[in-house]
Design a protein around this motif. Structure first.
Motif, PDB file in Angstrom:
ATOM      1  N   TYR A  55     -47.080 -10.231  14.766  1.00 49.74           N
ATOM      2  CA  TYR A  55     -46.037  -9.216  14.649  1.00 49.74           C
ATOM      3  C   TYR A  55     -45.567  -9.174  13.198  1.00 49.74           C
ATOM      4  N   ARG A  96     -52.080  -6.364  15.950  1.00 51.42           N
ATOM      5  CA  ARG A  96     -50.750  -6.539  15.388  1.00 51.42           C
ATOM      6  C   ARG A  96     -49.825  -5.411  15.810  1.00 51.42           C
ATOM      7  N   TYR A  97     -48.574  -5.792  15.977  1.00 49.88           N
ATOM      8  CA  TYR A  97     -47.496  -4.849  16.207  1.00 49.88           C
ATOM      9  C   TYR A  97     -46.678  -4.793  14.923  1.00 49.88           C
ATOM     10  N   ARG A 103     -53.800  -1.703  15.933  1.00 48.74           N
ATOM     11  CA  ARG A 103     -52.461  -1.759  15.351  1.00 48.74           C
ATOM     12  C   ARG A 103     -51.537  -0.795  16.072  1.00 48.74           C
ATOM     13  N   SER A 104     -50.419  -1.326  16.561  1.00 50.70           N
ATOM     14  CA  SER A 104     -49.382  -0.505  17.176  1.00 50.70           C
ATOM     15  C   SER A 104     -48.185  -0.505  16.239  1.00 50.70           C
ATOM     16  N   LYS A 140     -39.900  -8.025  19.902  1.00 52.98           N
ATOM     17  CA  LYS A 140     -40.264  -7.199  21.049  1.00 52.98           C
ATOM     18  C   LYS A 140     -39.076  -6.388  21.551  1.00 52.98           C
ATOM     19  N   TYR A 145     -38.633  -3.600  19.142  1.00 48.42           N
ATOM     20  CA  TYR A 145     -39.778  -2.691  19.262  1.00 48.42           C
ATOM     21  C   TYR A 145     -39.616  -1.780  20.482  1.00 48.42           C
TER      22      TYR A 145
END
Length: 239
Positions: free
Chosen positions: A133, A163-164, A181-182, A233, A236
């Protein structure tokens, strides 16, 4: 080559003398000192150890005593002995490490190479298919290639690391879509990335990178990493 000989237990001066004898052939102490670029007293002190190891032999020529390098194959025994010693010591080293496992380990890295070391550590720490992350600072985008190891992206993609990312809209607009990738962006009015600082959460580690001073801090602690992961998270999901 000197470094390899030192790993096998030779002293700095012993390694220099042995290499000089291999290169120039046998010689007196004076000749060995000249060829190895060492002072005679240093040669006198180092030679007995080389003789005891079976790497150097004495050659009598009349009243003169010369020294000659013996076969480098003798180093193989030293290598095997080093391996045996290491294998015997490894359980004890692991025991020492285990006693520290509950304590956070903090490493401070400085300069360009320090930041590069953070991204290298991500590649080493995460397994194939791993996930990390990142709060991505937009201010360093023009130098992004400067702060990552050589072939970083190829090695990252070869390990299929996902990866975020949370970043600002300007940085996101420069990124092309990628399956692994987000990315989400924070509202324009609350841009947290004017500080030019990036945070990375990977495995049991959390890293902070300050591009202003080129300083990086890696904290290794599973609990801290999990706490930061949950905070990431939560944010996010709200974006």
């Amino acid at each position: 080559m000197t470094g390899l000989l030192r790993q096998l237990g030779l002293s700095k001066h012993g390694a220099a003398i042995y290499l000089a004898l291999l290169h120039h052939g046998e010689g007196t102490v004076a000749e060995v000192a000249r060829n190895s670029r060492l002072l005679r007293p240093l040669v006198y002190r180092a030679l007995p150890d080389l003789v005891d190891r079976g790497l150097v032999g004495k050659v009598l020529k009349g009243k003169r005593t010369c020294y000659a390098a013996l076969s480098p194959e003798r180093l193989e025994d030293a290598w095997e002995e080093t391996g045996r010693t290491f294998r015997e010591a490894l359980p004890k080293l692991a025991e020492f490490y285990a006693t520290q496992a509950g304590n956070p380990k903090v490493v401070v890295l400085k300069g360009h190479k320090g930041i590069v070391a953070v991204y290298e550590d991500i590649l080493r720490t995460l397994p194939r298919g791993g996930l990390f992350y990142r709060y991505s600072s937009g201010a360093n985008q023009r130098k992004q290639h400067y702060y990552v190891p050589r072939n970083y992206r190829e090695r990252r993609d070869a390990k299929r690391l996902e990866r975020y990312v949370i970043t600002n809209k300007m940085t996101a607009s420069r990124k092309s879509p990628r399956l692994e990738r987000s990315m989400k962006t924070i509202p324009t009015g609350s841009d947290l990335f004017v500080y030019n600082v990036t945070q990375l959460i990977y495995g049991p580690k959390v890293a902070f990178v300050d591009y202003n001073t080129e300083t990086a801090v890696i904290i290794e602690n599973p609990i801290i990493a999990k706490f930061q992961e949950r905070l990431f998270k939560l944010l996010y999901q709200r974006l």
